[in-house]
Design a protein around this motif. Structure first.
Motif, short mmCIF file in Angstrom:
data_model
loop_
_atom_site.label_atom_id
_atom_site.label_comp_id
_atom_site.label_asym_id
_atom_site.label_seq_id
_atom_site.Cartn_x
_atom_site.Cartn_y
_atom_site.Cartn_z
N PRO A 60 0.83 -1.21 0.00
CA PRO A 60 0.00 0.00 0.00
C PRO A 60 0.87 1.26 0.00
CG PRO A 60 -0.53 -1.43 1.86
CD PRO A 60 0.67 -2.01 1.20
N VAL A 61 0.31 2.34 -0.52
CA VAL A 61 0.97 3.65 -0.49
C VAL A 61 0.04 4.62 0.22
CG1 VAL A 61 2.38 3.28 -2.55
CG2 VAL A 61 0.11 4.26 -2.79
N HIS A 75 -4.69 14.85 -4.64
CA HIS A 75 -3.70 15.21 -5.66
C HIS A 75 -2.32 14.65 -5.34
CE1 HIS A 75 -6.18 17.48 -8.40
NE2 HIS A 75 -6.83 17.92 -7.33
N LYS A 76 -1.95 14.63 -4.08
CA LYS A 76 -0.67 14.03 -3.68
C LYS A 76 -0.65 12.55 -4.03
CE LYS A 76 1.00 16.72 0.29
NZ LYS A 76 1.26 16.63 1.74
N LEU A 77 -1.76 11.86 -3.73
CA LEU A 77 -1.83 10.42 -4.00
C LEU A 77 -1.79 10.15 -5.51
CD1 LEU A 77 -1.97 7.58 -2.88
CD2 LEU A 77 -4.46 7.81 -2.77
N ALA A 78 -2.47 10.96 -6.30
CA ALA A 78 -2.44 10.79 -7.75
C ALA A 78 -1.01 10.95 -8.26
CB ALA A 78 -3.37 11.79 -8.43
N HIS A 79 -0.29 11.93 -7.75
CA HIS A 79 1.11 12.14 -8.15
C HIS A 79 1.97 10.95 -7.74
CE1 HIS A 79 4.69 14.36 -9.24
NE2 HIS A 79 5.20 14.03 -8.08
N LEU A 80 1.78 10.45 -6.53
CA LEU A 80 2.54 9.30 -6.05
C LEU A 80 2.25 8.07 -6.91
CD1 LEU A 80 4.41 7.93 -3.98
CD2 LEU A 80 2.42 7.67 -2.49
#
Length: 107
Positions: free
Chosen positions: A49-50, A68-73
């Motif tokens: 998981p991230v 947005h942070k998760l999409a970038h990651l």
């Protein structure tokens, strides 16, 4: 708020098996800047998981920022995975066209 997360992550649907959202008020009733917290954790098929965390003045801002942070990651994580698969697929990488190889033995 769930629409914000769904929209930001929709292009990763085939890789994500589950998304957990954890919301909290860091100051528990006291007013303060950036005391709203959103932690998003994405479970990826066949991978660890991230997770990302965002603090903001409102829950809506925290969710938006975390999404947005998760999409970038995920772009970064799954992009590396895609690049690795291309390199190990047995297909020539750019600049390594077999027609340009010489017939002389390697020393």
């Amino acid at each position: 708020m769930s629409a914000t997360v769904e929209q930001a992550l929709e292009r990763f649907d085939e890789h994500i098996t589950r998304v957990e959202v954890h919301l909290s008020d860091e100051n528990a009733g006291k007013s303060g800047q950036h005391d709203q917290r959103c932690m998003l954790e994405a479970r990826l098929e066949g991978r660890q998981p991230v997770a990302v965390t965002e603090h903001a003045a409102t829950l809506e801002q925290a969710v938006h920022g975390a999404a947005h942070k998760l999409a970038h990651l995920l772009d970064s994580t799954l992009g590396r995975l895609h690049d690795h698969r291309e390199k190990t697929s047995g297909l020539p990488m750019s600049g390594t066209d077999p027609k340009n190889w010489s017939d002389s033995p390697v020393e």
